[in-house]
Design a protein around this motif. Structure first.
Motif, PDB file in Angstrom:
ATOM      1  N   ASN A 322       0.820  -1.290   0.103  1.00 40.22           N
ATOM      2  CA  ASN A 322       0.012  -0.127  -0.015  1.00 40.22           C
ATOM      3  C   ASN A 322       0.866   1.251   0.122  1.00 40.22           C
ATOM      4  OD1 ASN A 322      -2.757   0.328  -0.170  1.00 40.22           O
ATOM      5  ND2 ASN A 322      -2.919  -1.149   1.468  1.00 40.22           N
ATOM      6  N   ARG A 327      -2.274   0.411  -3.486  1.00 38.09           N
ATOM      7  CA  ARG A 327      -3.350  -0.521  -3.625  1.00 38.09           C
ATOM      8  C   ARG A 327      -2.965  -1.875  -2.942  1.00 38.09           C
ATOM      9  NH1 ARG A 327      -1.228   0.517  -8.630  1.00 38.09           N
ATOM     10  NH2 ARG A 327       0.301  -1.087  -9.594  1.00 38.09           N
ATOM     11  N   GLN A 331      -5.921  -6.330  -5.025  1.00 44.83           N
ATOM     12  CA  GLN A 331      -6.202  -5.588  -6.334  1.00 44.83           C
ATOM     13  C   GLN A 331      -5.278  -5.556  -7.214  1.00 44.83           C
ATOM     14  OE1 GLN A 331      -6.463  -1.740  -3.834  1.00 44.83           O
ATOM     15  NE2 GLN A 331      -8.559  -1.858  -3.712  1.00 44.83           N
ATOM     16  N   GLU A 332      -3.896  -5.695  -7.046  1.00 44.43           N
ATOM     17  CA  GLU A 332      -3.168  -5.880  -7.929  1.00 44.43           C
ATOM     18  C   GLU A 332      -3.383  -7.049  -8.738  1.00 44.43           C
ATOM     19  OE1 GLU A 332       0.510  -4.886 -10.447  1.00 44.43           O
ATOM     20  OE2 GLU A 332      -1.111  -3.808  -9.338  1.00 44.43           O
TER      21      GLU A 332
END
Length: 387
Positions: A322, A327, A331-332
């Motif tokens: 993060n 992120r 999410q990646e």
């Protein structure tokens, strides 16, 4: 020619200098449309101008014109002929007829997202003049700077001067590249200047892509692949531009009233090659995690797999992830999966079920829900719009 004969065929003049890759792709899009419409006959008039062009348009009993207009005299000749026409470049303001062209704002946002997702917080843009073979102009710099400002990213612009000797241009560009804060992501207005930026980086000892990631525009596959290192580039989807322009012209010939306005076509995406295949981050653990995700995201990996790969607890990895990228690990993973889905949708005819299997989704229906949530449209809509 009788009215019956004219209704059975359409004579469409093309004023497109097809010596460049981009222009040839435009023509391919026009030809694809023509092949789907019985009676379409095209004629290359790209080498004619002035009174000769006006006479040829009349003699050939031209029904419509598709033109890459960059000359006000040619634009005036077309307007005076009264023949329906569509512009394929958009470099002339208020040309007097509609334009189908690449969406500059979407291209700028795509370029910046591509580099920001790789950790770059300093950007540069090489603005090229209107006489480039790819219709990105100095005005595109405004879109680039606006998109960078919206992303709170520092950006600077190098402006190529029309008619500037190649040696002087390379000297100025080399100095500019050397002066940029590193690491830096550089976007070039076309692939020619992208390759030139790579050469300038080599001259001043700036490692590509580690210290300077370079992204071109236009995706000239031969030029991009032969450069050292190979050049990442944005595919502007010129075939779609040509196809949509032909369709618009067809409707105009039918008598449909069309405003003299821009019709914008979104780019297909970034074709990633070595020049941007990097993560600009000082945290080596995050870099290794991202590299692992890029290789394995479509193999149904989870956050635990990534944490095990870098030998770090999930909590610590998430915190560092993060801080560096803004992120989460999950999410990646999802971002990489969806980018692969987009690529398969526009570059293949694979059914949705097959795409789901190839990108790590257990069920087609689940992928469809995720894709719509992320992009705001269905997979079928996305494919139809960009393919």
């Amino acid at each position: 020619m009788s009215s019956v004969e004219r209704s059975a065929s359409r004579h469409v003049a093309m004023l497109v200098d097809a010596r460049g890759v981009y222009a040839r792709e435009l023509v391919r899009g026009i030809v694809r449309y023509a092949s789907e419409r019985a009676g379409w006959v095209t004629c290359d008039m790209s080498q004619t101008a002035g009174r000769r062009l006006a006479a040829q348009l009349t003699d050939w009993q031209t029904d419509g014109v598709l033109a890459g207009v960059d000359d006000s005299g040619v634009a005036k000749t077309i307007l005076n002929s009264g023949i329906p026409a569509v512009d394929l470049r958009g470099t002339l303001l208020n040309a007097g007829f509609p334009t189908v062209r690449s969406d500059d704002e979407a291209v700028a946002q795509l370029a910046i997202e591509h580099l920001v997702n790789r950790g770059f917080r300093q950007l540069g843009y090489i603005a090229i003049p209107n006489d480039s073979c790819v219709p990105t102009t100095d005005a595109f710099a405004r879109q680039f700077l606006a998109a960078a400002a919206a992303a709170e990213i520092s950006a600077s612009v190098f402006r190529v001067r029309s008619g500037e000797p190649a040696s002087a241009r390379q000297t100025r560009l080399t100095r500019w590249v050397a002066s940029l804060p590193k690491p830096v992501g550089i976007v070039a207005g076309d692939d020619v200047h992208g390759v030139l930026a790579l050469e300038c980086c080599h001259r001043v000892g700036v490692a590509v892509p580690e210290m300077a990631a370079v992204l071109g525009i236009g995706n000239d596959d031969c030029l991009c692949s032969l450069s050292s290192p190979s050049l990442s580039s944005i595919d502007l989807n010129p075939q779609r531009i040509g196809y949509d322009a032909a369709g618009l012209l067809d409707r105009m010939i039918d008598g449909e009233s069309v405003d003299a306005r821009d019709v914008l076509v979104e780019p297909r995406g970034v074709v990633t090659r070595v020049s941007t295949d990097v993560l600009a981050a000082e945290d080596s653990t995050v870099t290794r995690a991202v590299e692992f995700i890029r290789r394995r995201a479509c193999s149904r990996i989870g956050v635990n797999d990534v944490a095990n790969h870098v030998k770090m607890s999930k909590t610590t990895l998430e915190s560092r992830f993060n801080r560096v990228l803004g992120r989460t690990v999950y999410q990646e993973i999802r971002r990489v999966q969806i980018e692969r889905v987009k690529e398969l949708l526009v570059t293949t005819d694979a059914p949705l079920k097959q795409i789901a299997a190839q990108t790590g989704f257990c069920y087609e229906e689940y992928l469809m829900r995720v894709f719509r949530r992320v992009t705001g449209e269905t997979m079928t809509q996305y494919r139809r719009r960009l393919k």
